[in-house]
Design a protein around this motif. Sequence first.
Motif, PDB file in Angstrom:
ATOM      1  N   TYR A 167       1.129  -1.195  -0.090  1.00  0.00           N
ATOM      2  CA  TYR A 167      -0.121   0.719  -0.103  1.00  0.00           C
ATOM      3  C   TYR A 167       1.043   1.558   0.322  1.00  0.00           C
ATOM      4  O   TYR A 167       1.661   1.482   0.584  1.00  0.00           O
ATOM      5  CB  TYR A 167      -0.409   0.189   1.286  1.00  0.00           C
ATOM      6  CG  TYR A 167      -2.478  -0.591   1.064  1.00  0.00           C
ATOM      7  CD1 TYR A 167      -2.791  -0.326  -0.267  1.00  0.00           C
ATOM      8  CD2 TYR A 167      -2.405  -1.900   2.022  1.00  0.00           C
ATOM      9  CE1 TYR A 167      -4.214  -0.223   0.197  1.00  0.00           C
ATOM     10  CE2 TYR A 167      -3.554  -2.510   2.047  1.00  0.00           C
ATOM     11  CZ  TYR A 167      -4.691  -2.073   1.218  1.00  0.00           C
ATOM     12  OH  TYR A 167      -5.434  -2.564   0.871  1.00  0.00           O
ATOM     13  N   GLU A 201      -9.947   3.702   1.095  1.00  0.00           N
ATOM     14  CA  GLU A 201      -9.492   2.664   0.734  1.00  0.00           C
ATOM     15  C   GLU A 201      -8.785   3.431  -0.600  1.00  0.00           C
ATOM     16  O   GLU A 201      -8.064   3.556  -1.082  1.00  0.00           O
ATOM     17  CB  GLU A 201      -9.854   1.426   0.478  1.00  0.00           C
ATOM     18  CG  GLU A 201     -10.065   0.802   1.358  1.00  0.00           C
ATOM     19  CD  GLU A 201      -8.486   0.139   1.722  1.00  0.00           C
ATOM     20  OE1 GLU A 201      -7.528   0.235   1.078  1.00  0.00           O
ATOM     21  OE2 GLU A 201      -8.772  -0.449   2.790  1.00  0.00           O
ATOM     22  N   ARG A 255      -5.511   5.447  -1.350  1.00  0.00           N
ATOM     23  CA  ARG A 255      -4.299   4.814  -1.095  1.00  0.00           C
ATOM     24  C   ARG A 255      -4.448   3.691  -2.029  1.00  0.00           C
ATOM     25  O   ARG A 255      -5.202   3.479  -2.472  1.00  0.00           O
ATOM     26  CB  ARG A 255      -3.964   3.721   0.271  1.00  0.00           C
ATOM     27  CG  ARG A 255      -5.179   3.114   0.511  1.00  0.00           C
ATOM     28  CD  ARG A 255      -4.874   1.999   1.934  1.00  0.00           C
ATOM     29  NE  ARG A 255      -5.700   1.220   2.831  1.00  0.00           N
ATOM     30  CZ  ARG A 255      -5.316   0.403   4.049  1.00  0.00           C
ATOM     31  NH1 ARG A 255      -3.761   1.303   4.707  1.00  0.00           N
ATOM     32  NH2 ARG A 255      -6.243  -0.050   4.325  1.00  0.00           N
ATOM     33  N   LYS A 256      -3.147   2.757  -2.453  1.00  0.00           N
ATOM     34  CA  LYS A 256      -3.594   2.173  -3.966  1.00  0.00           C
ATOM     35  C   LYS A 256      -2.492   0.911  -3.716  1.00  0.00           C
ATOM     36  O   LYS A 256      -1.466   1.440  -2.679  1.00  0.00           O
ATOM     37  CB  LYS A 256      -2.670   3.112  -5.467  1.00  0.00           C
ATOM     38  CG  LYS A 256      -1.826   3.814  -5.538  1.00  0.00           C
ATOM     39  CD  LYS A 256      -1.444   4.198  -6.541  1.00  0.00           C
ATOM     40  CE  LYS A 256      -0.356   4.956  -7.071  1.00  0.00           C
ATOM     41  NZ  LYS A 256       0.409   5.905  -8.008  1.00  0.00           N
ATOM     42  N   HIS A 286     -11.390  -8.012   7.720  1.00  0.00           N
ATOM     43  CA  HIS A 286     -10.995  -7.127   7.879  1.00  0.00           C
ATOM     44  C   HIS A 286     -11.358  -6.247   9.141  1.00  0.00           C
ATOM     45  O   HIS A 286     -12.205  -5.329   9.350  1.00  0.00           O
ATOM     46  CB  HIS A 286     -10.754  -5.916   6.822  1.00  0.00           C
ATOM     47  CG  HIS A 286     -12.225  -6.142   6.601  1.00  0.00           C
ATOM     48  ND1 HIS A 286     -13.106  -5.462   6.919  1.00  0.00           N
ATOM     49  CD2 HIS A 286     -12.383  -6.780   5.636  1.00  0.00           C
ATOM     50  CE1 HIS A 286     -14.179  -5.102   5.834  1.00  0.00           C
ATOM     51  NE2 HIS A 286     -13.971  -5.585   4.901  1.00  0.00           N
ATOM     52  N   ALA A 345      -9.456  -0.428   9.130  1.00  0.00           N
ATOM     53  CA  ALA A 345      -8.897  -1.227   7.875  1.00  0.00           C
ATOM     54  C   ALA A 345      -7.138  -0.737   8.895  1.00  0.00           C
ATOM     55  O   ALA A 345      -7.581  -0.261   9.407  1.00  0.00           O
ATOM     56  CB  ALA A 345      -8.371   0.813   7.194  1.00  0.00           C
TER      57      ALA A 345
END
Length: 362
Positions: free
Chosen positions: A93, A110, A113-114, A250, A295
């Motif tokens: 990430y 989410e 971020r990638k 998660h 997360a």
Amino acid sequence: MKSIVKKELLFMLFVLVLASGCKKLYNLPDEKDYLSTNVNFSNKILEPIIGRNNLIGGFNSDNSTTPITFEIVNARYGDGRPVSDIFQKAQTYVWTAPYTGLEKSLAEIEAKRKIEEHQLFEIRSSGQFILWGSATNQLITPRPADSTNFAQDTRFFDIKVKNTGGERLIKDFQIRPFRERPYEPSNDFNAYTGLPAPDPKFPLDKRLRDYIRPYLNNIIGATSNIGLISNDDKKDVVVYIRPFTGGNGHSLRIKALNKDSVEINPAFFNETKWDKMIHGFNLQKTDKYVQYDVAYPIPLVEIPTSYALGGSRAKAELSYSRGSFGGGRTVATFGVDFAIYKTGDWEIVFHFKTDNPKFASE
């Protein structure tokens, strides 16, 4: 007066033209950047923990001209074998927008971020080293379980520092990665072996082990009617941070066990601010636990937020009040400051081992 200023300007222009002409006429080289002979790093022995993002070290440019580029070269073990495992590529990430702690959903987090592919171990443009959290014990062999630092087990490398003014080679860095510790505090297991840590008071007694210990304020035992404690000498309450089965991949669950290892109904913890404690969503309350969709890692970023005041740790804190003498109320609190680095389904368990907490009023 105006004529004097005009003459000075014309003279300065003439000097600039003359200098430019001389440079072309005599083919003088462009002025080079400066690279100090004293460039260095604050630390040449790196001891990151596998399984979490580790930013390590600091570069001292000694006033060298930027930009400066860095390259890891000549990676080898102490016996001369080449090192390659730390340069494997894996998906990890990367933040594309700032995390603030104010996000209202997992989707909003989410979106900030990638996933990118990176070498497990890199040096950044700032001169800082990073071991990415995508590293695992299976990808990178941790330092020896017997805590030795033999040269044949140690990875060495050099750093080439370069700008247009030249380059320097800084030699003999070492990286000695510790095995994964997926959560903190992690004093309940040995950092070298991964096995349960011995009791600090009786380290040779194999029947005993160390535990994560919570903080306790005004926690009275239901039977003993005295304050419960948790330290090296007496462990009335301990904490487990562990995976559980049956989650969604998660989730984070918080619960308490009584001295018979039976879940205590979270409703007894009537002063707990469940909705403000964890940066999680889809809060679920049962008679055995409270659970969030989260997360990972927790905290997501090491910056102060309302969910991680110090930046590096989140807080699981339970509290309750009961009637005291004179008609007042006594508030009792217990908790642990924690971090979890590995995605999955985790639970934080407070286990009252010797006596149950007293909920009844005086």
